[in-house]
Write an enzyme that holds these catalytic residues in place. Structure first.
Site, PDB file in Angstrom:
ATOM      1  N   LYS A  55      43.168  60.812   0.884  1.00 10.28           N
ATOM      2  CA  LYS A  55      43.065  60.113   2.086  1.00 10.28           C
ATOM      3  C   LYS A  55      41.878  59.048   1.627  1.00 10.28           C
ATOM      4  O   LYS A  55      40.534  59.515   1.623  1.00 10.28           O
ATOM      5  CB  LYS A  55      42.958  60.501   3.301  1.00 10.28           C
ATOM      6  CG  LYS A  55      44.209  61.937   4.032  1.00 10.28           C
ATOM      7  CD  LYS A  55      43.789  62.242   5.694  1.00 10.28           C
ATOM      8  CE  LYS A  55      44.919  63.234   6.229  1.00 10.28           C
ATOM      9  NZ  LYS A  55      46.080  62.560   5.745  1.00 10.28           N
ATOM     10  N   GLY A  92      45.817  67.168  14.217  1.00 11.69           N
ATOM     11  CA  GLY A  92      45.499  68.324  14.583  1.00 11.69           C
ATOM     12  C   GLY A  92      44.883  69.502  15.915  1.00 11.69           C
ATOM     13  O   GLY A  92      44.105  69.862  16.698  1.00 11.69           O
ATOM     14  N   ARG A 140      60.649  59.442  17.830  1.00 11.10           N
ATOM     15  CA  ARG A 140      62.145  58.624  18.559  1.00 11.10           C
ATOM     16  C   ARG A 140      62.169  57.161  18.864  1.00 11.10           C
ATOM     17  O   ARG A 140      62.913  56.458  19.168  1.00 11.10           O
ATOM     18  CB  ARG A 140      62.461  59.398  20.012  1.00 11.10           C
ATOM     19  CG  ARG A 140      62.508  61.127  19.533  1.00 11.10           C
ATOM     20  CD  ARG A 140      62.754  60.927  20.920  1.00 11.10           C
ATOM     21  NE  ARG A 140      63.221  62.344  21.790  1.00 11.10           N
ATOM     22  CZ  ARG A 140      64.547  62.710  21.726  1.00 11.10           C
ATOM     23  NH1 ARG A 140      65.886  61.773  21.538  1.00 11.10           N
ATOM     24  NH2 ARG A 140      65.159  64.005  21.779  1.00 11.10           N
ATOM     25  N   GLY A 157      51.309  67.186  13.930  1.00 11.60           N
ATOM     26  CA  GLY A 157      50.950  68.069  15.209  1.00 11.60           C
ATOM     27  C   GLY A 157      51.847  69.524  14.675  1.00 11.60           C
ATOM     28  O   GLY A 157      52.329  69.945  15.494  1.00 11.60           O
ATOM     29  N   GLY A 217      48.979  69.724   8.479  1.00 12.78           N
ATOM     30  CA  GLY A 217      47.931  69.667   8.342  1.00 12.78           C
ATOM     31  C   GLY A 217      47.103  71.151   8.890  1.00 12.78           C
ATOM     32  O   GLY A 217      47.306  71.842   7.865  1.00 12.78           O
ATOM     33  N   SER A 218      47.140  70.654   9.149  1.00  8.86           N
ATOM     34  CA  SER A 218      46.030  72.258  10.163  1.00  8.86           C
ATOM     35  C   SER A 218      47.250  73.176  10.363  1.00  8.86           C
ATOM     36  O   SER A 218      45.802  74.174  10.845  1.00  8.86           O
ATOM     37  CB  SER A 218      45.400  71.188  11.401  1.00  8.86           C
ATOM     38  OG  SER A 218      44.519  70.378  12.066  1.00  8.86           O
TER      39      SER A 218
END
Lengths: 202, 294
Positions: free
Chosen positions: B81, B153, B165, B214, B235-236
């Protein structure tokens, strides 16, 4: 004689499946995605698309597809591997023990041209395909470092084989599915038609 | 004769990652776990978004030493990143040889007006978006892959769903329009006209459209894939869970078999505790990462 109707499966576990489906259809054959053993049993030939070879190899293993795919050539059902597909078809992968189909008598080197910033495209003359040359797109591509004499080399870059054929197997280090040129797919479709004629004649 | 790093090479790598899972990793050991699980790529970063959120402070590009260690450990593509607008960080990442740069809202933006001119680089870029206008602006600047921002996160899929959407329904709307309506839409979206035309003609983005922000359980991955995502960033969600190796594998399997509920049921069984996650109304507006980017 009318053309032999064939159904080409595109292994749809991961990778650029849609482009291969479109290329096969543009070349005049039926194409279906294949995710399960049942779907695999319905096709006359199989394409292993571009993707990540470690990912696709593991998924083939986990979902019981490795053995039935491995049996394809002996059942006169051809396989065409592009990039990841070439890696997975090879019996030997330099410095790697990753899961593979391992049916082609070649040793392949992964990321042989370098990392992504070294990816390239170029005009590629191909044995058996008349001019103009094929526009070949190489992405973190492999090449073949050694091959059994039975393996036909159809194209090379700097002397390294990047398109090869052995019996019912065809393997490309580049991505013919990323251009509008369907001639390499047509080569494969012809292999599938011929194999099917051989099967039904028996 | 040979041309390097063409647009087709850049977008092509993004296409090759379709149907796969890209996992955030903070060291070589995690990268190995991700590769073993079947990740198509790893994102090398010092802190996963959940920790950036918890610890605060300025989040910057990762230490090259850590990125190099990860590149030396795995054979799959390695992403890293850069801050929004921080083209010097991106130049360093390109020099390191990373395979993709994420110009990411997860890091603290370096420029409050301009994003990086991504056409100027050989390395391909991925950028986040909340709607179609933002996606097309990033593609106009040279992004070879788009992902939803979601809320990184948070362990909460609601924002990623909203973003996906929004993008998909805007594309359907544009596809159904008359040619003479497209310029006004381009103006309203703040999007390049030629890219609006592309969407009108093809009903899709000119680059792959992935999901991020998410994703915590296999069902989240399946949901995003069914909504039109072509691959999933996690990610997390993996390394903040009780059993990362097992969860990582389940995420990979669920992304492949996203449309087979019987298999998803099997894949989702016995994975241990997922990451805890946050309700959106507990995250103050000024701490929402998705609102970064212009």
């Amino acid at each position: 004689m009318s053309e032999t109707a064939v159904v080409i499966g595109v292994l749809a576990l991961q990778g650029d499946v849609r482009e291969h489906l479109a290329a096969v259809r543009a070349a005049g054959a039926e194409a279906v995605p294949v995710k399960t053993r049942e779907e695999l049993a319905q096709v006359d030939g199989l394409i292993i698309p571009g993707g990540e070879s470690t990912t696709v190899g593991k998924l083939l293993d986990r979902f019981g597809l490795m053995e039935p795919v491995r049996a394809f050539p002996a059942e006169d059902k051809p396989i065409f591997g592009t990039c990841t597909g070439m890696i997975l078809l090879a019996k030997e992968i330099e410095g790697s023990v990753q899961p593979r189909i391992g049916v082609m008598d070649v040793t392949v080197r992964r990321n042989a041209f370098g990392r992504q910033v070294d990816s390239f495209e170029q005009d590629l003359p191909v044995e058996g395909i008349p001019d103009p040359p094929v526009r070949a797109v190489f992405i973190r591509a492999p090449y073949i470092v050694s091959a059994d004499p039975r393996v036909e080399v159809l194209a090379t870059v700097h002397g390294h084989p990047v398109l090869v054929r052995e019996g019912h197997l065809l393997a490309a280090a580049f991505h013919p599915e990323l251009t509008d040129d369907t001639r390499v797919h047509l080569l494969f479709i012809e292999m599938v038609r011929e194999a099917k004629r051989g099967r039904t004649a028996e | 004769m040979a041309e390097r790093s063409t647009w087709r090479n850049k977008v092509g790598l993004a296409e090759m990652l379709r149907g796969g899972v890209i996992m955030d990793v903070t060291n070589a050991e995690q990268a190995k776990i991700a590769e073993e699980a079947g990740a198509v790529a790893v994102m090398a970063l010092e802190r996963v978004p959940a920790d950036i959120r918890a610890q605060g402070g300025v989040a910057r590009m990762s230490d090259p030493e850590m990125i190099k260690a990860i590149m030396a450990t795995v054979t799959i593509p390695v992403m890293a990143k850069a801050r929004i607008g921080h083209f010097a960080e991106a130049q360093i990442l390109e020099a390191l040889g990373v395979d993709f740069v994420d110009e990411s809202e997860v890091l603290t933006p370096a420029d409050d007006r301009y994003h990086i001119d991504k056409h100027a680089f050989k390395v391909p870029f991925v950028c986040g978006c909340r709607d179609l206008g933002e996606a097309l602006r990033r593609i106009g600047e040279g992004a070879a892959m788009i992902r939803t921002k979601g809320e990184a996160g948070s362990g909460n899929i609601v924002e990623a769903v909203r973003h996906m959407r929004t993008v998909m329904s805007d594309m359907r709307r544009i596809q159904a329009m008359r040619e003479d309506e497209l310029m006004m839409v381009a103006k309203e979206l703040g999007a390049p006209y030629d890219l609006v035309q592309y969407v009108h003609e093809h009903g899709k983005l000119p680059v792959p459209n992935f999901s991020a922000g998410g994703v915590a359980i296999p069902a989240d991955a399946a949901l995003m894939m069914q909504l039109g995502a072509e691959a999933v960033f996690v990610g997390s969600g993996i390394f903040k869970s009780a059993d990362p190796a097992r969860r990582a594998k389940a995420m990979v399997d669920a992304t492949t078999y996203f449309d087979r509920p019987e298999m998803l049921a099997e894949i989702s069984t016995g994975l241990g505790e997922p990451m805890r996650g946050l309700e959106m109304n507990t995250i103050p507006e000024d701490q929402r990462l998705a609102s970064r980017g212009w």
